[in-house]
Design a protein around this motif. Structure first.
Motif, short mmCIF file in Angstrom:
data_model
loop_
_atom_site.label_atom_id
_atom_site.label_comp_id
_atom_site.label_asym_id
_atom_site.label_seq_id
_atom_site.Cartn_x
_atom_site.Cartn_y
_atom_site.Cartn_z
N TYR A 28 5.47 -0.12 5.43
CA TYR A 28 5.04 -1.45 4.96
C TYR A 28 6.19 -2.13 4.22
O TYR A 28 6.53 -3.29 4.48
CB TYR A 28 3.83 -1.31 4.05
CG TYR A 28 3.19 -2.61 3.65
CD1 TYR A 28 2.15 -3.16 4.37
CD2 TYR A 28 3.65 -3.31 2.53
CE1 TYR A 28 1.58 -4.37 4.01
CE2 TYR A 28 3.09 -4.51 2.16
CZ TYR A 28 2.05 -5.04 2.90
OH TYR A 28 1.50 -6.24 2.53
N ARG A 29 6.80 -1.39 3.32
CA ARG A 29 7.90 -1.95 2.52
C ARG A 29 9.07 -2.33 3.41
O ARG A 29 9.76 -3.32 3.16
CB ARG A 29 8.32 -0.90 1.49
CG ARG A 29 9.05 -1.48 0.31
CD ARG A 29 9.39 -0.37 -0.66
NE ARG A 29 10.71 0.19 -0.41
CZ ARG A 29 11.18 1.26 -1.04
NH1 ARG A 29 10.44 1.89 -1.93
NH2 ARG A 29 12.38 1.69 -0.77
N SER A 32 -2.49 -9.47 4.08
CA SER A 32 -2.80 -8.34 3.21
C SER A 32 -3.72 -8.71 2.06
O SER A 32 -4.26 -7.83 1.40
CB SER A 32 -1.51 -7.76 2.63
OG SER A 32 -0.65 -7.34 3.66
N ASP A 89 0.19 -5.02 -3.65
CA ASP A 89 -0.71 -3.90 -3.94
C ASP A 89 -1.62 -4.23 -5.13
O ASP A 89 -2.84 -4.04 -5.07
CB ASP A 89 0.09 -2.64 -4.27
CG ASP A 89 0.55 -1.92 -3.02
OD1 ASP A 89 0.32 -2.45 -1.92
OD2 ASP A 89 1.13 -0.82 -3.14
N THR A 118 -1.53 -0.54 8.27
CA THR A 118 -0.20 -1.01 8.69
C THR A 118 -0.29 -1.77 10.01
O THR A 118 0.44 -2.73 10.22
CB THR A 118 0.78 0.18 8.83
OG1 THR A 118 0.26 1.08 9.82
CG2 THR A 118 0.96 0.91 7.53
N TYR A 169 3.66 3.83 3.22
CA TYR A 169 4.18 2.96 2.16
C TYR A 169 5.57 2.44 2.54
O TYR A 169 5.85 1.25 2.44
CB TYR A 169 4.23 3.74 0.85
CG TYR A 169 5.06 3.09 -0.23
CD1 TYR A 169 4.60 1.99 -0.92
CD2 TYR A 169 6.33 3.60 -0.56
CE1 TYR A 169 5.37 1.40 -1.90
CE2 TYR A 169 7.10 3.02 -1.55
CZ TYR A 169 6.61 1.92 -2.22
OH TYR A 169 7.38 1.32 -3.18
N CYS A 203 7.86 -7.10 -4.27
CA CYS A 203 6.84 -7.82 -3.51
C CYS A 203 5.72 -6.88 -3.08
O CYS A 203 4.54 -7.23 -3.13
CB CYS A 203 7.47 -8.49 -2.29
SG CYS A 203 8.62 -9.81 -2.72
N ASN A 204 6.09 -5.70 -2.67
CA ASN A 204 5.10 -4.70 -2.28
C ASN A 204 4.17 -4.38 -3.45
O ASN A 204 2.94 -4.36 -3.30
CB ASN A 204 5.83 -3.42 -1.83
CG ASN A 204 4.91 -2.44 -1.15
OD1 ASN A 204 3.71 -2.63 -1.10
ND2 ASN A 204 5.47 -1.39 -0.61
N GLU A 228 2.67 3.03 -7.53
CA GLU A 228 3.66 3.61 -6.62
C GLU A 228 4.72 4.39 -7.40
O GLU A 228 5.21 5.41 -6.92
CB GLU A 228 4.30 2.52 -5.77
CG GLU A 228 3.33 1.81 -4.83
CD GLU A 228 2.68 2.75 -3.81
OE1 GLU A 228 3.12 3.90 -3.68
OE2 GLU A 228 1.70 2.33 -3.17
N LEU A 261 8.40 -5.54 5.13
CA LEU A 261 8.59 -6.58 4.13
C LEU A 261 10.08 -6.86 3.93
O LEU A 261 10.53 -8.02 3.92
CB LEU A 261 7.95 -6.12 2.82
CG LEU A 261 7.43 -7.12 1.81
CD1 LEU A 261 6.62 -8.22 2.47
CD2 LEU A 261 6.55 -6.37 0.79
#
Lengths: 219, 219
Positions: free
Chosen positions: A138-139, A100, A170, A75, A135, A165-166, B175, A142
């Motif tokens: 990060y999201r 990323s 990934d 992160t 998680y 998008c996440n 996820e 975003l």
DNA sequence: CCGACTGTTATACGCGCGTATAATCGTGCG
DNA sequence: CGCACGATTATACGCGCGTATAACAGTCGG
């Protein structure tokens, strides 16, 4: 005649802990969780096995620390990417995505390391909390980047877009790391940017002039 | 007095092999790779540890077989999903996507199992080939479904789109399985369908009438 | 410069692992 | 019906694991 006792230097608690954590991560990344034995970790860190128990109550605690460090590091790299870049919303989002999907984040060792801890994450509530927090952080980054874009949106729309998008990032991260030969250089970044552009209804590929190692591979 | 020797029945080679493979998968899914010891596998399969070596040259060979079975099973489930559905291209694509984002494919155990083998996949060329073949087969099915859509496309466009859709599905699969409480019921499918619609420039959510366990959660 | 504190090494213990091999007994065939 | 084959069990071996603890030695305040 006795063999000479090993020479050593005293070091700070912090440097010992980070060395042990780094050694653990490297070994898991290279050979999976079962390669990270206390003896192998100690050798890699330049100490003897007993010292691990001096700084960590158990090997499991060292493992947890290594996972926490991994997630924090990833992160942090994302945050770095939007630190030194301009103020344009599209530009910042593009930089975040590209970071990323490029080494050192896009890296087979990192994926193997991440995957190696997965079952511990499921069974250890402490690690599960770390995973979830990482998680969601990060999201959330975003989502905030998406919300600054010059668009009109419906309520709840950006959350769904951030989740999508996440997930896309990934998935590209995993497959791009595991099968590097399947994609051309920079292709993973291009695909990520164009696909997210489609999801969000804009064109991020026009805002990649400043990205390192990029430009020669875009159409 | 000696304890009684354990009673047993002879069974076919196939049933023994599948029982051992299933036991291995279950144990890895539940407790990670280190939980799948020969003794635990044998107990789960209802035999004694020695029998494993009768059907597999080594524990590693059993592990490889279990990974192959996992990948084969997952691609088979994808193929099943487009088997019993109508002929409309959008409908078939939507069914394929939804099948990957719903149990039993969307399942924490499956993700942990998949992740548990990741480092072996990297280090064992044989398993790497299995992974690559399975990944490319899935992506190829996706690409073929995309190519039957009523659209005009540029050369090379569908390959990139298939890679992106595959990555998106993979990310949502991971996820959604690991953090099931974070998403509403069916939300992962909805997000997958709407995002892929955006990437491909169409609307798959209009073609979901036939999907099981779906409809009540879409707007 | 010396003694005490503690970081570090050395050694040992018990356990569970994967593997090897011999003993046993279910079963299909003559 | 009985016997031989081999599927299955039983037992043992050696190794490396995580852990516990005692011995040692670098370092720092006095």
């Amino acid at each position: 005649m006795q063999p000479a006792r090993r020479l050593y230097r005293r070091e700070s608690e912090e440097s010992r802990r980070t060395a042990l954590i780094l050694a653990t991560q490297e070994l898991v990344a290279e050979g999976g969780p079962e390669a990270a034995t206390v003896r192998a970790i100690a050798e890699r860190a330049g100490v003897t096995p007993g010292l691990i128990r001096h700084y960590f109550q158990s090997k499991d605690e060292l493992s947890r620390a290594a996972y926490r460090a991994l997630m924090d590091g990833m992160t942090a790299k994302g945050a770095d990417a939007i630190e030194g870049v301009g103020a344009g919303p599209e530009e910042r989002l593009a930089a975040f995505i590209a970071a990323s999907l490029r080494p050192p984040v896009l890296d087979a060792g990192a994926v193997v390391l991440w995957a190696g801890y997965m079952h511990k994450v499921r069974s250890d509530p402490d690690l599960m909390a770390v995973h979830e927090a990482s998680y969601l952080a990060y999201r959330d980054t975003l989502q905030q980047l998406i919300e600054t874009l010059p668009r009109v949106v419906k309520p709840g729309q950006t959350r769904v877009e951030a989740i999508a998008c996440n997930a896309l990032i990934d998935g590209l991260w995993v497959e791009g790391s595991l099968l590097p030969g399947t994609f051309g250089p920079g292709e993973v970044i291009t695909i990520g940017l164009s696909s997210i552009s489609a999801i969000l209804g804009l064109n991020l590929l026009d805002h990649t002039a400043m990205l390192p190692d990029f430009g020669k591979t875009t159409p």
